[in-house]
Motif scaffolding. Structure first.
Motif, mmCIF file in Angstrom:
data_model
loop_
_atom_site.group_PDB
_atom_site.id
_atom_site.type_symbol
_atom_site.label_atom_id
_atom_site.label_comp_id
_atom_site.label_asym_id
_atom_site.label_seq_id
_atom_site.Cartn_x
_atom_site.Cartn_y
_atom_site.Cartn_z
ATOM 1 N N ALA A 118 0.821 -1.208 0.000
ATOM 2 C CA ALA A 118 0.000 0.000 0.000
ATOM 3 C C ALA A 118 0.854 1.257 0.000
ATOM 4 O O ALA A 118 0.530 2.252 -0.679
ATOM 5 C CB ALA A 118 -0.934 -0.007 1.207
ATOM 6 N N LYS A 122 0.831 4.300 -2.774
ATOM 7 C CA LYS A 122 0.561 5.685 -2.385
ATOM 8 C C LYS A 122 1.685 6.615 -2.829
ATOM 9 O O LYS A 122 1.439 7.739 -3.276
ATOM 10 C CB LYS A 122 0.367 5.766 -0.866
ATOM 11 N N GLU A 129 -5.589 7.997 -1.925
ATOM 12 C CA GLU A 129 -6.118 6.888 -1.145
ATOM 13 C C GLU A 129 -6.419 5.702 -2.060
ATOM 14 O O GLU A 129 -6.990 5.871 -3.139
ATOM 15 C CB GLU A 129 -7.386 7.311 -0.411
ATOM 16 N N VAL A 130 -6.033 4.519 -1.639
ATOM 17 C CA VAL A 130 -6.199 3.325 -2.460
ATOM 18 C C VAL A 130 -6.865 2.226 -1.645
ATOM 19 O O VAL A 130 -6.876 2.260 -0.409
ATOM 20 C CB VAL A 130 -4.844 2.818 -3.006
ATOM 21 N N LYS A 131 -7.406 1.247 -2.370
ATOM 22 C CA LYS A 131 -8.056 0.109 -1.725
ATOM 23 C C LYS A 131 -7.567 -1.175 -2.395
ATOM 24 O O LYS A 131 -7.590 -1.299 -3.620
ATOM 25 C CB LYS A 131 -9.581 0.217 -1.877
ATOM 26 N N LYS A 132 -7.134 -2.118 -1.571
ATOM 27 C CA LYS A 132 -6.706 -3.409 -2.118
ATOM 28 C C LYS A 132 -7.933 -4.177 -2.612
ATOM 29 O O LYS A 132 -8.915 -4.342 -1.885
ATOM 30 C CB LYS A 132 -5.988 -4.221 -1.050
ATOM 31 N N THR A 133 -7.883 -4.625 -3.859
ATOM 32 C CA THR A 133 -9.010 -5.354 -4.435
ATOM 33 C C THR A 133 -8.653 -6.770 -4.856
ATOM 34 O O THR A 133 -9.549 -7.563 -5.149
ATOM 35 C CB THR A 133 -9.568 -4.606 -5.660
ATOM 36 N N PHE A 155 -4.451 -2.645 -6.424
ATOM 37 C CA PHE A 155 -5.088 -1.566 -5.673
ATOM 38 C C PHE A 155 -5.884 -0.696 -6.638
ATOM 39 O O PHE A 155 -5.427 -0.408 -7.747
ATOM 40 C CB PHE A 155 -4.047 -0.706 -4.957
ATOM 41 N N ASP A 156 -7.073 -0.273 -6.212
ATOM 42 C CA ASP A 156 -7.925 0.615 -7.002
ATOM 43 C C ASP A 156 -8.073 1.952 -6.287
ATOM 44 O O ASP A 156 -8.128 2.010 -5.048
ATOM 45 C CB ASP A 156 -9.312 -0.007 -7.206
ATOM 46 N N GLY A 158 -10.663 4.148 -7.282
ATOM 47 C CA GLY A 158 -12.087 4.446 -7.231
ATOM 48 C C GLY A 158 -12.427 5.769 -7.869
ATOM 49 O O GLY A 158 -13.440 6.386 -7.523
ATOM 50 N N ARG A 164 -6.270 1.521 -11.667
ATOM 51 C CA ARG A 164 -5.811 0.424 -10.815
ATOM 52 C C ARG A 164 -4.306 0.236 -11.014
ATOM 53 O O ARG A 164 -3.756 0.490 -12.087
ATOM 54 C CB ARG A 164 -6.548 -0.880 -11.073
#
Length: 234
Positions: A118, A122, A129-133, A155-156, A158, A164
């Motif tokens: 992460a 970043k 801000e990222v989100k693990k998908t 990571f996405d 959004g 991604r």
């Protein structure tokens, strides 16, 4: 050889295999377009959250002694900055992935791998801000084998572009950065250039081989037809 038969074979085989020529030429045009519309691949440059090297208290040997394996056969040790602190990333012959040991107090924490991934993302995206998908251990239709490195985290962001990013904690770098527009172009190119719409690799390779051989055969027939129908000397 019968010129009439040669001409007929050349005409019909040329018609059948011209589809392969059209697909190949189309992928070539798209490839040139993609070099203008898509950014080059990310540099394989290790990154992370940085670290205070003065905080390092444990040696490599002491860190290795903290992991659960008895007499581990160490294959690689990296020093990674995660959350501003130094961590040893240890690979052994029997472990399925890296193990993390704090270089400050010797604490073992397997969750540091995702946290490290992460931080890499970043930094690459300037703090977004990222989100693990996903966590990939095999290639798929988007992260194909030309990217070579596995396993990787996805990571996405959004955002509207559906950005991604794929990242490897082994290399400490981003391995692929894409979005819906880039992927649309890449999917068309893969379908044209490699017949990616055929899911089975063995069947896909067979079709590509047959089409390529067909083009070769048509070219040979054209050469034979040229000599068979050339004007005879008086």
């Amino acid at each position: 050889m019968n010129p009439k038969l040669l001409r007929k074979l050349h005409r019909w085989l040329g018609l059948v295999f011209s589809l392969s020529v059209l697909i190949a030429s189309g992928s070539g045009v798209l490839h040139n377009v993609m070099t203008r519309t898509q950014a080059p691949p990310p540099q394989a440059k290790p990154s992370g959250g940085g670290m205070d090297v003065n905080a390092i208290k444990l040696s490599v040997a002491e860190a290795v002694s903290k992991i659960s394996e008895a007499n581990p056969e160490v294959q690689a040790v990296n020093l990674r900055g995660i959350g501003g602190q130094p961590w040893y990333q240890i690979y052994t012959k029997t472990s399925r992935g890296p193990q993390y040991v704090s270089a400050i107090d010797g604490k073992v924490d397997s969750s540091r791998d995702e946290a490290y991934a992460a931080e890499i993302v970043k930094n690459f995206l300037a703090g977004s801000e990222v989100k693990k998908t996903d966590f990939l251990t095999s290639f798929n239709s988007e992260y194909i084998n030309i990217f070579r490195i596995l396993p990787v985290y996805r990571f996405d962001i959004g955002d509207a572009l559906e950005t991604r990013v794929y990242v490897s904690t082994t290399t400490g770098s981003v391995t692929r950065h894409t979005d819906k527009q880039r992927q649309f172009e890449a999917t068309i190119f893969t379908n044209f250039h490699k017949l990616g719409f055929i899911p089975d690799k063995n069947l896909r390779d067979l079709v590509l081989t047959v089409l390529t051989f067909g083009i070769f055969l048509v070219a040979c027939l054209g050469i034979a037809l040229f000599f068979a129908t050339r004007p005879k000397k008086r």
